[in-house]
Design a protein around this motif. Structure first.
Motif, short mmCIF file in Angstrom:
data_model
loop_
_atom_site.label_atom_id
_atom_site.label_comp_id
_atom_site.label_asym_id
_atom_site.label_seq_id
_atom_site.Cartn_x
_atom_site.Cartn_y
_atom_site.Cartn_z
N LEU A 401 0.81 -1.23 0.00
CA LEU A 401 0.00 0.00 0.00
C LEU A 401 0.84 1.27 0.00
O LEU A 401 0.31 2.35 -0.24
CB LEU A 401 -0.95 0.01 1.20
CG LEU A 401 -2.19 -0.88 1.02
CD1 LEU A 401 -3.06 -0.82 2.26
CD2 LEU A 401 -3.00 -0.43 -0.21
N LYS A 416 5.27 6.94 0.09
CA LYS A 416 4.29 7.42 -0.88
C LYS A 416 3.01 6.62 -0.73
O LYS A 416 3.02 5.39 -0.69
CB LYS A 416 4.85 7.27 -2.29
CG LYS A 416 3.98 7.91 -3.34
CD LYS A 416 4.69 8.01 -4.68
CE LYS A 416 3.84 8.89 -5.60
NZ LYS A 416 4.54 9.18 -6.85
N LEU A 417 1.89 7.35 -0.68
CA LEU A 417 0.58 6.72 -0.52
C LEU A 417 -0.16 6.73 -1.85
O LEU A 417 0.23 7.40 -2.80
CB LEU A 417 -0.27 7.53 0.45
CG LEU A 417 0.20 7.70 1.88
CD1 LEU A 417 -0.73 8.67 2.59
CD2 LEU A 417 0.17 6.34 2.56
N HIS A 418 -1.29 6.05 -1.87
CA HIS A 418 -2.20 6.14 -3.00
C HIS A 418 -2.61 7.61 -3.16
O HIS A 418 -2.94 8.27 -2.18
CB HIS A 418 -3.44 5.28 -2.72
CG HIS A 418 -4.32 5.14 -3.90
ND1 HIS A 418 -5.20 6.11 -4.29
CD2 HIS A 418 -4.45 4.13 -4.80
CE1 HIS A 418 -5.84 5.72 -5.39
NE2 HIS A 418 -5.40 4.51 -5.71
N ASP A 420 -5.14 9.21 -3.92
CA ASP A 420 -6.46 9.69 -3.51
C ASP A 420 -6.55 10.01 -2.02
O ASP A 420 -7.50 10.65 -1.57
CB ASP A 420 -7.55 8.65 -3.83
CG ASP A 420 -7.76 8.56 -5.33
OD1 ASP A 420 -7.24 9.45 -6.05
OD2 ASP A 420 -8.42 7.61 -5.78
N SER A 448 0.70 12.50 -2.40
CA SER A 448 0.38 12.01 -1.06
C SER A 448 1.56 11.26 -0.46
O SER A 448 1.90 10.17 -0.92
CB SER A 448 -0.84 11.08 -1.14
OG SER A 448 -2.01 11.84 -1.06
N MET A 477 -9.77 4.47 2.59
CA MET A 477 -9.58 3.91 1.23
C MET A 477 -10.81 3.19 0.73
O MET A 477 -11.66 2.77 1.46
CB MET A 477 -8.36 3.00 1.22
CG MET A 477 -7.09 3.83 1.30
SD MET A 477 -5.58 2.84 1.18
CE MET A 477 -5.62 2.40 -0.56
#
Lengths: 477, 477
Positions: A401, A416-418, A420, A448, A477
């Motif tokens: 993730l 680093k995230l998704h 959104d 993000s 999410m």
């Protein structure tokens, strides 16, 4: 700080009403001023909001405070009888001056930690209590008389500490220096404050890395500087970028954090250091080299500092005791040309009249002592251990993730995230679940990201911290 | 700091040439930068000017430095070979920013004291080494573990110190407070810096007393404030003056030093305190009450502080450990409304990230200890004794040549000279003869005054110091 006494026979709401009445009587909240909100007070005092509502009702009934829907609760103007007196409009004063408030996310994190000290802290940028050399420093302090001189210090800082740093800088960073070229500061923070406030003027253009710790520092905006970006993933072309920025915007200074950069954790390689220094030298452009983490390198030393290979006096070098031993000593240092050191020492006299001599004496002795080297070795092992724990927890809780590169030194993991996921919402969810981290946007990042500091939390808090974070992330999410 | 070794077989001028060559090689003096003058270097290194001239000649002969008549001696641009490299124009950077340099007289005094530590110091505003509670603090430090927490401190300062100050302020100054209304600062200097930088904006008008310590603080000019005068001999009409200034110039803040005012030594009486506070309250005008000396009162306590009788939250109160115990601890405090304390604590984070915890722990324990009260009693006796010594010396050496009023507390004597004497020339003559004082013009005074600090010099230096001063004065009359 005051909390209501749960053993007392007096009801909690009455205790709170009395406490507030006292602070109002003492002019901590003058007539007309705004009280903290019911929610904030409830959190501060560790009670239910309904208890604060009851305390406010009590104070309202005796005319001390007034509430208006939508504008909060204020101290009555008329409480002190009939004479018409006016209180300064303190809120207007509090909004004056050039100093912008700290970024909202950082204030939110501090507030949350104050209110709930049991939060797992993966945000604050310092070491855990058990990583600081507390026993060594206690021992030195009990053996030596640090109070033998208690007058004003030399404006550049305590001379024996500067002498100790000459040896330290040579040994660990290959930087040649003399005591007269060193200024002792209240951590890197004060070095950067002095540079941005005293060597630059409003409207000046400067280049900083992106993402960068500098974005989290409102001092750059407070000083009226125009910021231009050096994207961290384009370090290969920094020399070219800086030439272009200089041509287009007359850049006046560059801020670099070459080792285990905060937040990205990356290291500027030798080749790039040289070519970047050459470019800056050609342009007569000063480089501020911020180097707080180099001594934490887990797998052998980092490349020589820019200052070590700077033959033209292009570099102002900044170091600190905070990330390698103890932030609470508030000891940092700057190595710079004579004209700069003298100017900043003089300006600092206006601000605070210099540092306390005692922590300077302690740090000088600690750096010179046989405790220092073993402390560093232990610190590196502990940091590496915690980094591994953090990565293991992330792989367990959030497989696939987040993406990141494991840092080889320093205190931070940059993930680093998704795209959104909104980092601000994520922070609130994480606080609810009992942990804090720093949202990436604090570092100027558009995408993000989150920054975890794995040095601050205890080893056995890292797993639970990431579990809480994972629950918060899943919620969004 | 480095001095040439007089025991060495190597000639002094060669040692000096080698030393300078090293500092040049280390970029403390980058290519093109100006070296200190021959005179200044000779004074710093404790050698004859001719020795420095010889050292410069040596460096010139190998092409490292260049001298041009009238523009001093510079490091050669070409010293590092043929590649054209440019060094930042550091002097231009040193002249940027908003911070004005300290007044020339104060820099001159500091320089003179650095170069010649045996000068009798009747200028510096702190206590002699033997008046500080060195033994008491050493004892506390050897008995207690101050290094038990070494992380970042609370932004408002160490909580146990704020708790100790609540008791202290109540006991000695009748000021009601809570820990949440106190901000710990790096001495009064940082309190004033925070107030002028963060609560006021450039162009704002403020009122200060005349003469006043505030004139010696370039921070008022650095902050772009317009200064209006409250002449100290017109204290009776302050309330009227302040109403007029407010009407005419929209004064936004008033700075008062009500007890043993620096430099005049006068005390604001009870009646005037009340009427002044009433006037300020009516106008909604904040008062900054700077109160460093009240605990030194030789003949019983001074009137209650303005803060103690302030029912409307009009006063920001400033105190400090510097003049009552030890300036080198760098501990001061401010009591102010909540909105102000929170704002300034947040702004201070940008500047230095707060104070070291160790001196805060030490001061908290000292204030709470059984050592504190006897220390104050001894301090008052010592100060009174030194004041009497000073006055006796003046009467012996300069009968009828200066007028003054003997202060009943504080550290200073403010003396009026014959109007033809230029205080700047007098300072140079005094330095030549081995003593320093502060010229009155530093405090904004138009007439010829001098300020002697009788706390800094040792008791047996006061007579000789005044003898030297008298010789300097006679030279000019």
């Amino acid at each position: 700080m005051w909390k209501p006494d749960r053993q007392s026979k007096k009801p909690l709401y009455e205790q709170i009403a009395d406490h507030l009445q006292q602070r109002i009587a003492y002019s901590e909240f003058p007539p007309g001023s705004l009280l903290p909100s019911e929610r904030k007070l409830a959190e501060q005092l560790g009670v239910n909001r309904s208890t604060v509502v009851q305390a406010f009702a009590e104070l309202r009934s005796i005319g001390i405070i007034e509430s208006q829907t939508g504008s909060g609760t204020r101290v009555s103007m008329s409480k002190w009888g009939a004479t018409p007196k006016y209180t300064p409009n303190w809120n207007r004063y509090a909004e004056s001056g050039n100093f912008l408030p700290n970024p909202a996310f950082l204030r939110r994190i501090r507030e949350a930690l104050n209110q709930e000290p049991s939060l797992i802290d993966m945000a604050s940028g310092d070491l855990a209590g058990d990583m600081a050399p507390i026993h060594e420093i206690t021992k030195l302090m009990s053996e030596n008389q640090y109070a033998s001189y208690l007058g004003y210090d030399n404006p550049q800082g305590y001379i024996p500490l500067r002498e100790a740093l000459v040896t330290f800088l040579d040994k660990y960073r290959s930087i040649p220096s003399t005591p007269s070229s060193i200024l002792i500061t209240s951590g890197s923070q004060q070095s950067l404050f002095l540079i941005t406030q005293c060597l630059l003027s409003p409207g000046d253009a400067v280049a900083i890395e992106d993402p960068s710790y500098c974005y989290s520092l409102p001092m750059f905006h407070s000083a009226g500087l125009r910021l231009f970006r050096l994207p961290i993933e384009e370090r290969d072309v920094y020399p070219e970028t800086i030439r272009n920025l200089y041509k287009k915007h007359r850049i006046r200074m560059v801020f670099l954090n070459p080792n285990f950069q905060n937040p990205s954790g990356t290291v500027f390689n030798v080749q790039r250091r040289k070519s970047f220094l050459d470019a800056a030298s050609e342009l007569g452009l000063p480089i501020v080299e911020d180097d707080p983490f180099s001594l934490t390198a887990y797998n052998g030393p980092v490349p020589p500092s820019l200052k070590a290979i700077d033959a033209n006096g292009t570099v102002i070098y900044i170091g600190s005791f905070s990330k390698i031993a103890a932030s609470g000593m508030r000891i940092g240092w700057m190595v710079a040309p004579n004209a700069i050191v003298e100017r900043l020492a003089d300006a600092r006299q206006q601000m605070d009249f210099g540092l306390s001599v005692i922590p300077q004496q302690v740090v000088a002795q600690f750096i010179n002592s046989a405790y220092f080297e073993p402390h560093l070795e232990r610190l590196r092992m502990q940091l590496q251990f915690k980094r591994d724990l953090l990565i293991e927890s992330i792989e367990n809780e959030l497989p696939g993730l987040m993406t990141y590169e494991a840092p080889k030194g320093g205190l931070h993991l940059w993930c680093k995230l998704h795209p959104d996921v909104q980092d601000g919402k994520l922070l609130e969810e994480a606080i609810k679940r009992g942990m804090v981290f720093v949202p990436g946007s604090v570092y100027g990042s558009d995408a993000s990201y989150v920054r975890f500091n794995y040095a601050r939390a205890k080893a056995d808090e890292i797993g639970p911290g990431i579990a809480k974070f994972a629950a918060a992330l899943r919620e969004l999410m």
